[in-house]
Design an enzyme around this catalytic site. Sequence first.
Site, PDB file in Angstrom:
ATOM      1  N   VAL A  53      87.103 -46.504 109.037  1.00  0.00           N
ATOM      2  CA  VAL A  53      87.590 -47.561 109.617  1.00  0.00           C
ATOM      3  C   VAL A  53      86.844 -47.693 111.058  1.00  0.00           C
ATOM      4  CG1 VAL A  53      89.858 -48.369 110.877  1.00  0.00           C
ATOM      5  CG2 VAL A  53      89.743 -47.530 108.574  1.00  0.00           C
TER       6      VAL A  53
ATOM      7  N   ASP B   8      93.329 -38.014 111.001  1.00  0.00           N
ATOM      8  CA  ASP B   8      92.496 -38.287 109.873  1.00  0.00           C
ATOM      9  C   ASP B   8      92.697 -36.990 108.962  1.00  0.00           C
ATOM     10  OD1 ASP B   8      90.564 -38.884 107.679  1.00  0.00           O
ATOM     11  OD2 ASP B   8      89.018 -39.633 109.077  1.00  0.00           O
TER      12      ASP B   8
END
Length: 173
Positions: free
Chosen positions: A145, A99
């Site tokens: 997500v 990320d």
Amino acid sequence: MELEPRFSETQIREAVRRIALELSQAYPDTCPVLVGVLKGSFVFLADLVRELTIPFEVDFVRARSYGAGTGSSGKVEIVTDVETELKGRHVVLVEDIADTGLTLEAVMEHIRSRQPASVRCCALLVRDGCPQPDFRGFSLGPGFVVGYGMDYAEGYRGLRELRALAEKRTARS
Ligand code: PRP
């Protein structure tokens, strides 16, 4: 909580097979140690190893990040370490998502201190703007997500596909 489709089971299967092929070609006879970063990587790693055509070993680390809010920015601490002797071994870190990339960077640094022959990293999802891992599945735009091992408040890890929470989040968004 409303969920929007991101990547289907079929898309995930194809990406996992492609990465497994790349790994199998990159490590034809060196028996790499695949180190999963818990918890999120457990589903991806389980599928990945079953597509490999080379000998390998598996181990795990658990990293925890401390920082403001629910995001992963901040200091990353290794809270559970690998058991395998890594000196002289070829190591591949396996993440569900890179990320900010801070977790992978910290774990790589930690693994390097064990004097492996090499360390590379692999992530199924890579957030746009994040440093690129050596092996990767999908690029990912904004959105938190879940599924395929990834959670929101420990939920949704068992979803077979990847979905995004409709509601805006500060982490993975
Ligand atoms: C997630 C994910 C990665 C990390 C990536 O873990 O599984 O380990 O965040 O973020 P970064 O690239 O910004 O460092 P999480 O903290 O949600 O823990 P979990 O894997 O145990 O669910």
